[in-house]
Write an enzyme that holds these catalytic residues in place. Structure first.
Site, mmCIF file in Angstrom:
data_model
loop_
_atom_site.group_PDB
_atom_site.id
_atom_site.type_symbol
_atom_site.label_atom_id
_atom_site.label_comp_id
_atom_site.label_asym_id
_atom_site.label_seq_id
_atom_site.Cartn_x
_atom_site.Cartn_y
_atom_site.Cartn_z
ATOM 1 N N ASP A 44 0.823 -1.206 0.000
ATOM 2 C CA ASP A 44 0.000 0.000 0.000
ATOM 3 C C ASP A 44 0.860 1.261 0.000
ATOM 4 O O ASP A 44 0.477 2.290 -0.548
ATOM 5 C CB ASP A 44 -0.943 -0.005 1.211
ATOM 6 C CG ASP A 44 -2.209 0.769 0.930
ATOM 7 O OD1 ASP A 44 -2.745 0.637 -0.193
ATOM 8 O OD2 ASP A 44 -2.656 1.536 1.801
ATOM 9 N N CYS A 129 -11.143 4.110 -5.089
ATOM 10 C CA CYS A 129 -10.195 4.175 -3.982
ATOM 11 C C CYS A 129 -10.834 4.879 -2.778
ATOM 12 O O CYS A 129 -10.700 4.436 -1.637
ATOM 13 C CB CYS A 129 -8.946 4.904 -4.454
ATOM 14 S SG CYS A 129 -7.902 5.457 -3.117
ATOM 15 N N TYR A 133 -13.240 2.264 -0.062
ATOM 16 C CA TYR A 133 -12.611 2.261 1.273
ATOM 17 C C TYR A 133 -13.549 2.814 2.335
ATOM 18 O O TYR A 133 -13.575 2.342 3.464
ATOM 19 C CB TYR A 133 -11.279 3.025 1.248
ATOM 20 C CG TYR A 133 -10.120 2.077 1.076
ATOM 21 C CD1 TYR A 133 -10.044 1.258 -0.053
ATOM 22 C CD2 TYR A 133 -9.120 1.939 2.038
ATOM 23 C CE1 TYR A 133 -9.014 0.359 -0.221
ATOM 24 C CE2 TYR A 133 -8.086 1.032 1.884
ATOM 25 C CZ TYR A 133 -8.036 0.251 0.751
ATOM 26 O OH TYR A 133 -7.013 -0.658 0.598
ATOM 27 N N TYR A 158 -10.451 4.877 7.873
ATOM 28 C CA TYR A 158 -11.382 4.898 6.750
ATOM 29 C C TYR A 158 -12.853 4.813 7.145
ATOM 30 O O TYR A 158 -13.733 5.238 6.398
ATOM 31 C CB TYR A 158 -11.017 3.780 5.765
ATOM 32 C CG TYR A 158 -9.657 3.996 5.128
ATOM 33 C CD1 TYR A 158 -9.425 5.108 4.326
ATOM 34 C CD2 TYR A 158 -8.608 3.119 5.354
ATOM 35 C CE1 TYR A 158 -8.184 5.324 3.744
ATOM 36 C CE2 TYR A 158 -7.352 3.330 4.774
ATOM 37 C CZ TYR A 158 -7.149 4.427 3.977
ATOM 38 O OH TYR A 158 -5.929 4.653 3.406
ATOM 39 N N GLU A 200 -9.212 -2.944 -6.987
ATOM 40 C CA GLU A 200 -9.291 -2.891 -5.514
ATOM 41 C C GLU A 200 -9.468 -4.314 -4.965
ATOM 42 O O GLU A 200 -8.830 -4.698 -3.994
ATOM 43 C CB GLU A 200 -10.466 -2.012 -5.051
ATOM 44 C CG GLU A 200 -10.234 -0.512 -5.179
ATOM 45 C CD GLU A 200 -9.209 0.035 -4.173
ATOM 46 O OE1 GLU A 200 -8.858 -0.660 -3.207
ATOM 47 O OE2 GLU A 200 -8.745 1.165 -4.387
HETATM 48 C C1 LIG Z 1 -5.170 -0.066 -2.625
HETATM 49 C C2 LIG Z 1 -5.788 1.055 -1.866
HETATM 50 N N1 LIG Z 1 -6.918 1.607 -2.315
HETATM 51 C C3 LIG Z 1 -7.490 2.631 -1.655
HETATM 52 C C4 LIG Z 1 -6.917 3.135 -0.512
HETATM 53 C C5 LIG Z 1 -7.565 4.269 0.235
HETATM 54 N N2 LIG Z 1 -6.982 5.552 -0.028
HETATM 55 C C6 LIG Z 1 -5.723 5.710 -0.409
HETATM 56 S S1 LIG Z 1 -5.330 7.340 -0.695
HETATM 57 C C7 LIG Z 1 -6.876 7.854 -0.342
HETATM 58 C C8 LIG Z 1 -7.290 9.284 -0.460
HETATM 59 C C9 LIG Z 1 -6.867 10.196 0.631
HETATM 60 O O1 LIG Z 1 -6.098 9.679 1.636
HETATM 61 C C10 LIG Z 1 -7.657 6.761 0.015
HETATM 62 C C11 LIG Z 1 -9.031 6.851 0.398
HETATM 63 C C12 LIG Z 1 -5.718 2.539 -0.055
HETATM 64 N N3 LIG Z 1 -5.082 2.952 1.055
HETATM 65 N N4 LIG Z 1 -5.179 1.515 -0.746
#
Ligand SMILES: Cc1ncc(C[n+]2csc(CCO)c2C)c(N)n1
Length: 222
Positions: A44, A129, A133, A158, A200
């Site tokens: 990640d 994303c 989440y 999250y 995802e």
């Molecule tokens: C594979 C993967 N997908 C989504 C996220 C969640 N996420 C990552 S950056 C972001 C926006 C602001 O922080 C969000 C919601 C993650 N961590 N890893």
């Protein structure tokens, strides 16, 4: 029906399959092996670094200053989340980690969207994303076994209200961009949203399996 409603309906099945993944079930119960979680965090970290660059790149291409401001703040938040979670769980471990096949596929996909598609499609590709989440975070909060969960810090990042505002802003921008573009492009946005949602799913699956490359190398640096 607005664009985001159609987009979410298009991934209902993928979302259900995400909730059924062993990674999510065991994260919810707190029984997920630490080794698997650490693998996830290391991957990640690679993902977040690339995602942050894509968010900043999208900001450069957005016409409205309000949208640019929001995307630049998303990019900053991504760096902050990366640092906070990794400091907490990995204590700044400085191991050099190679991207897994699924991580590389996902990060290359969002970079490809930014480099070669319309701005609307690029924005649609980063929405899962945020949105998935948020949904997964809330689901885990609601279904958690009460008591100690070693992954509470991750879950609180999250799930809950703090992250909701960012997700709503991202959805609103997608709807606004969709309204201003052709039907054909709106459908391409749906395709991008669906593809990133599949990625995802793959990302979590690959973390649980601690996915490796099917062929090994023995690199000798100069
Ligand atoms: C594979 C993967 N997908 C989504 C996220 C969640 N996420 C990552 S950056 C972001 C926006 C602001 O922080 C969000 C919601 C993650 N961590 N890893």
């Amino acid at each position: 029906m607005d664009w985001s409603t159609k987009a979410w309906e298009s991934i209902e099945e993928i979302y259900t399959q995400i909730l059924n993944l062993s990674f999510i079930k065991e994260l919810t119960s707190g029984t997920l092996e630490r080794e698997k979680f650490n693998f996830y965090l290391e991957q990640d970290s690679i993902y977040l670094a690339e995602f942050g660059k894509v968010l900043a790149g999208i900001a450069c291409k957005l016409d409205k200053s309000e949208h640019r401001k929001i995307f630049l703040s998303f990019a900053l938040d991504t760096v902050a989340v990366e640092q906070a979670l990794h400091q907490f769980y990995l204590q700044n471990r400085k191991k050099v980690v190679e991207a897994s096949p699924s991580c590389l596929l996902y990060t290359c996909y969002i970079h490809k969207q930014l480099a070669t598609t319309s701005i609307e499609e690029a924005v649609a590709a980063i929405l899962p994303c945020f949105w998935i989440y948020k949904k997964v975070g809330d689901y885990i909060l609601e279904n958690q076994i009460p008591g100690e969960n070693q992954y509470q810090n991750w879950i609180d990042t999250y799930g809950g209200d703090e992250f909701s505002e960012a997700v709503e802003l991202a959805i609103d921008i997608c709807n606004e961009l969709a309204k201003g573009t052709t039907i054909c492009n709106q459908n391409k946005m749906i395709d991008a949203f669906v593809m990133a949602s599949k990625l995802e799913w793959m990302f979590w699956k690959s973390a649980y399996e601690m996915e490796e490359w099917p062929v090994k190398s023995n690199i000798i640096y100069v």
